[in-house]
Design an enzyme around this catalytic site. Structure first.
Site, mmCIF file in Angstrom:
data_model
loop_
_atom_site.group_PDB
_atom_site.id
_atom_site.type_symbol
_atom_site.label_atom_id
_atom_site.label_comp_id
_atom_site.label_asym_id
_atom_site.label_seq_id
_atom_site.Cartn_x
_atom_site.Cartn_y
_atom_site.Cartn_z
ATOM 1 N N SER A 33 54.271 42.058 89.785
ATOM 2 C CA SER A 33 53.590 40.780 89.569
ATOM 3 C C SER A 33 52.122 40.899 89.953
ATOM 4 C CB SER A 33 54.248 39.696 90.422
ATOM 5 O OG SER A 33 53.418 38.554 90.431
ATOM 6 N N MET A 69 65.516 33.569 90.265
ATOM 7 C CA MET A 69 64.543 33.562 91.357
ATOM 8 C C MET A 69 65.269 33.831 92.679
ATOM 9 S SD MET A 69 61.644 33.027 89.901
ATOM 10 C CE MET A 69 60.693 33.062 91.417
ATOM 11 N N MET A 113 51.142 29.253 86.631
ATOM 12 C CA MET A 113 51.495 28.034 87.390
ATOM 13 C C MET A 113 50.512 26.923 87.049
ATOM 14 S SD MET A 113 52.265 29.646 91.134
ATOM 15 C CE MET A 113 53.024 31.265 91.338
ATOM 16 N N ASP A 167 63.306 37.934 90.755
ATOM 17 C CA ASP A 167 61.896 37.730 91.099
ATOM 18 C C ASP A 167 61.764 37.065 92.457
ATOM 19 O OD1 ASP A 167 59.176 37.218 91.089
ATOM 20 O OD2 ASP A 167 59.228 35.805 89.412
ATOM 21 N N HIS A 206 55.965 34.659 82.970
ATOM 22 C CA HIS A 206 56.842 33.700 83.663
ATOM 23 C C HIS A 206 56.091 32.371 83.771
ATOM 24 C CE1 HIS A 206 58.730 32.686 87.906
ATOM 25 N NE2 HIS A 206 59.015 31.771 86.996
ATOM 26 N N ASP A 232 52.436 35.495 86.334
ATOM 27 C CA ASP A 232 52.919 34.207 86.835
ATOM 28 C C ASP A 232 51.953 33.089 86.473
ATOM 29 O OD1 ASP A 232 55.380 34.836 88.300
ATOM 30 O OD2 ASP A 232 54.070 36.111 89.510
ATOM 31 N N MET A 292 55.656 28.757 84.959
ATOM 32 C CA MET A 292 56.053 27.742 85.939
ATOM 33 C C MET A 292 55.244 26.503 85.602
ATOM 34 S SD MET A 292 56.175 30.281 89.193
ATOM 35 C CE MET A 292 55.415 31.615 88.258
ATOM 36 N N HIS A 308 54.255 41.654 85.066
ATOM 37 C CA HIS A 308 54.755 40.293 85.291
ATOM 38 C C HIS A 308 53.569 39.362 85.561
ATOM 39 C CE1 HIS A 308 57.964 37.437 86.363
ATOM 40 N NE2 HIS A 308 57.157 37.014 87.337
HETATM 41 C C1 DX5 Z 1 56.698 33.442 92.631
HETATM 42 C C2 DX5 Z 1 56.445 34.376 91.510
HETATM 43 C C3 DX5 Z 1 56.730 35.793 91.776
HETATM 44 C C4 DX5 Z 1 55.909 36.412 92.871
HETATM 45 C C5 DX5 Z 1 56.632 37.616 93.382
HETATM 46 O O1 DX5 Z 1 56.513 32.154 92.165
HETATM 47 O O2 DX5 Z 1 57.236 33.995 90.394
HETATM 48 O O3 DX5 Z 1 56.608 36.546 90.593
HETATM 49 O O4 DX5 Z 1 54.636 36.775 92.455
HETATM 50 O O5 DX5 Z 1 55.924 38.130 94.452
HETATM 51 P P1 DX5 Z 1 56.611 38.941 95.621
HETATM 52 O O6 DX5 Z 1 57.232 40.143 95.015
HETATM 53 O O7 DX5 Z 1 55.466 39.238 96.508
HETATM 54 O O8 DX5 Z 1 57.631 38.027 96.246
HETATM 55 ZN ZN ZN Z 2 57.321 35.366 88.637
#
Ligand code: DX5
Ligand code: ZN
Length: 217
Positions: free
Chosen positions: A9, A138, A38, A176, A67, A36, A69, A34
């Site tokens: 990520s 998750m 948000m 994840d 991903h 993220d 969110m 990956h």
């Molecule tokens: C959390 C994200 C993850 C996060 C994972 O909302 O979806 O992808 O970046 O990070 P680590 O591996 O550090 O938990």
């Molecule tokens: Zn993620």
């Protein structure tokens, strides 16, 4: 047994030098990138959106695992696919029409999937798997990198794996949150195909080695 994949990520990467953070993944032997996304509504944080995905696509040399969110992801899936997502996943309870949204993503030529937060039961959304290429489970609450792995989520992985095998569905399971060298083995053994790892990779002294260990090599 099929080969496991690692999807680091970039949330844990260096935002001042994102190009380096993305290019390094290929050098370190990662399989996917990956990303993220948000929106500050579905989750508290705001990260980045379509322009960033497009920019990363131009340099990544690896498939983009995006991903979402975000609230009502159906509003944006077409744009994310156009920007270069290879896998596009969203949280089904954030959507007004999850089944249609999955179909739409697939019709656009992208792999589609749903993401289940720790408090979301697999059985309530299992019916969506017929339109999924990926199921993302998750192992922390979505919204923040660097959180502690919730080991109970491996039961959800096993439940999902059983369902997928029983129904002979071509769906890969991704996990994840909080995944690293210490727990990757039990994660793989539970039936996970793709392991996301943010902090574990970017904070490693030897990221290439860490990726190999997480992948089980
Ligand atoms: C959390 C994200 C993850 C996060 C994972 O909302 O979806 O992808 O970046 O990070 P680590 O591996 O550090 O938990
Ligand atoms: Zn993620």
């Amino acid at each position: 047994m099929t080969k496991r994949l690692v999807s680091p990520s970039i949330l844990a990467g260096d935002f001042v030098n994102m190009e380096r953070s993305v290019r390094s993944l290929k050098e370190w032997g990662a399989d996917l990138v990956h990303c993220d996304v948000m929106d500050g509504v579905y989750v508290k944080n705001i990260t980045f959106g379509m322009p960033m995905i497009k920019a990363i696509k131009g340099i990544a040399e690896l498939p983009l695992d995006v991903h979402l969110m975000i609230t009502e992801p159906e509003r944006y899936v077409e744009e994310f696919v156009k920007c270069g997502a290879d896998y596009l996943t969203f949280h089904p309870e954030a959507s007004k029409c999850p089944l249609e949204t999955l179909k739409k993503i697939r019709a656009l030529g992208c792999k589609a999937g749903i993401v289940l937060n720790p408090n979301i039961a697999f059985k309530d959304w299992a019916y969506l798997l017929e339109e999924c290429d990926m199921l993302l489970i998750m192992s922390v609450y979505a919204g923040l990198g660097g959180q502690k792995f919730i080991a109970e989520m491996l039961d959800k992985v096993k439940e999902a794996k059983e369902y997928i095998v029983k129904n002979n569905l071509p769906v890969v399971i991704e996990i994840d949150g909080g995944v690293g060298e210490a727990n990757a083995k039990e994660v793989r053994e539970a039936g996970v195909d793709i392991l996301v790892a943010g902090s574990a990779v970017y904070r490693s002294d030897d990221p290439a080695r860490t990726i190999n260990i997480i992948r089980g090599e």
